[in-house]
Design an enzyme around this catalytic site. Structure first.
Site, PDB file in Angstrom:
ATOM      1  CG  LEU A 138      -6.991   9.892   7.648  1.00 43.35           C
ATOM      2  CD1 LEU A 138      -7.523  10.480   6.352  1.00 43.35           C
ATOM      3  CD2 LEU A 138      -7.452  10.724   8.844  1.00 43.35           C
TER       4      LEU A 138
ATOM      5  CD  GLU B 294     -10.572   3.736  11.597  1.00 42.47           C
ATOM      6  OE1 GLU B 294     -11.431   2.850  11.773  1.00 42.47           O
ATOM      7  OE2 GLU B 294     -10.751   4.706  10.832  1.00 42.47           O
TER       8      GLU B 294
ATOM      9  CD1 TRP C 259     -22.931  10.861  10.806  1.00 42.63           C
ATOM     10  CD2 TRP C 259     -20.940  10.973  11.788  1.00 42.63           C
ATOM     11  NE1 TRP C 259     -22.008  10.352   9.934  1.00 42.63           N
ATOM     12  CE2 TRP C 259     -20.758  10.409  10.510  1.00 42.63           C
ATOM     13  CE3 TRP C 259     -19.793  11.143  12.588  1.00 42.63           C
ATOM     14  CZ2 TRP C 259     -19.519  10.011  10.015  1.00 42.63           C
ATOM     15  CZ3 TRP C 259     -18.558  10.744  12.096  1.00 42.63           C
ATOM     16  CH2 TRP C 259     -18.435  10.190  10.828  1.00 42.63           C
TER      17      TRP C 259
END
Length: 347
Positions: A222, A260, A271
């Site tokens: 992506l 982004e 995470w």
């Protein structure tokens, strides 16, 4: 008499010295800054339910290997971030040893008093496709609208709050203005993640503008971004055209760009890219053992706490993410302080 003057002089010098030491400690509380959890590269990239959509950490790994000085530069940026946040008494710059506290370390904290106000970031967009007009002005404008809504906490896609985390979505205090759109008709079918598109179409004044390239990345990726500290010649964000702006589909609300831009402003994946033992350097986000995909039902639990799946720095579907935390906001804004990694963007 000379003895009296000498005694007074010594006392005065001691007083001045104590004042100077106190001043130095206030400016540089080094002993209170814990850098033990700092990392740049990560060898363990883990996900749950979805493929690796964002390549920012893998790109960072490659850049560190190509540029050995990058580690030290990013260490210094992290140290400066934590120093500033410590001085302000604000969480967001790392807790040491992966010590997140279940997302409750920064509850109802007022906006950081950093004196910067709403930070406007001017944006250049480079569209690189065989037919560059295939990315319409309406698509560009929809992406800009999403960025502004997400970073000001005015997005309309928020899920009900109060049933997830005590620290709900926060206004990060950023706005984005379109400085220019450059369309390049280029027959190349796939650009990958080695910054080839940036070499072909270099960023424009990256010290003062955020550059975004929209192209076919390939491999189901992506997007990816460069963290603060990298080379100016590659500074910016690359997004796949199918995930840029409002295009429909599960990743079609423009949130890939929000994710982004978070990396571009010094946020790690929520995470930590290293399971429960590795931190994202933000005190009010919970530890997680991997990314989350899809649209999870709350609670999705790992590391003995509920994951903050609705955070923009996870991998969930666009319609199911809606928040930055106070700590993330403070961390992003710290790099715009005088001498900070992106301070040159402040007009």
């Amino acid at each position: 008499m000379k003895r009296i003057f000498l005694t007074l002089a010594v006392a005065a010098s001691v007083l001045v010295g104590c004042q100077e030491n106190a001043k130095d400690e206030a400016l540089d509380p080094q002993q209170s800054i814990d850098m033990s959890d700092f990392y740049v590269e990560t060898e363990e990239v883990s996900f749950k339910g979805e493929s690796e959509q964002c390549q920012s950490m893998r790109v960072l790994n490659r850049q560190v290997k190509e540029n050995p000085g990058l580690y030290k530069k990013m260490y210094d940026i992290e140290y400066a971030t934590r120093r500033f946040l410590n001085a302000k008494g604000k969480p967001g710059g790392g807790s040491g040893g992966g010590g997140d506290t279940g997302g409750e370390a920064d509850v109802d904290v007022a906006p950081i008093e950093d004196g910067l106000g709403i930070i406007n970031i001017p944006v250049y967009i480079h569209i690189v496709y065989p037919n560059a007009n295939s990315i319409s002005d309406a698509q560009v404008n929809s992406q800009m609208a999403t960025l502004n809504a997400d970073f000001r906490d005015t997005n309309v896609d928020q899920l009900p709050s109060g049933t997830t985390f005590a620290n709900d979505a926060t206004d990060a205090g950023f706005s984005f203005s379109l400085a220019g759109v450059f369309r390049h008709n280029d027959p190349k079918s796939s650009w990958g993640t080695n910054d080839a598109v940036k070499a072909a179409y270099p960023p424009i004044t990256p010290s003062t503008h955020m550059n975004i390239w929209v192209c076919e990345i390939g491999g189901g990726i992506l997007g990816y971004a460069q963290f603060p500290g990298g080379k100016e010649s590659t500074d910016g964000i690359v997004l796949g055209g199918d995930f840029f702006g409002n295009t429909g589909g599960v990743y079609g609300l423009g949130r890939t760009a929000t994710h982004e831009v978070g990396h571009y402003l010094n946020l790690r994946h929520i995470w930590g890219d290293g399971r429960c033992r590795q931190d994202d350097f933000v005190a009010d986000t919970p530890n997680a053992d991997s990314s989350n995909g899809g649209c999870p039902t709350f609670p999705s639990t790992s590391c003995k706490s509920a994951d903050m799946t609705m955070n923009y720095m996870d991998y969930t579907y666009d319609a199911c993410m809606y928040m930055f935390t106070d700590g993330q906001r403070n961390r992003m804004r710290a790099i715009f302080q005088p001498g900070g990694a992106r301070a040159s963007m402040i007009n």
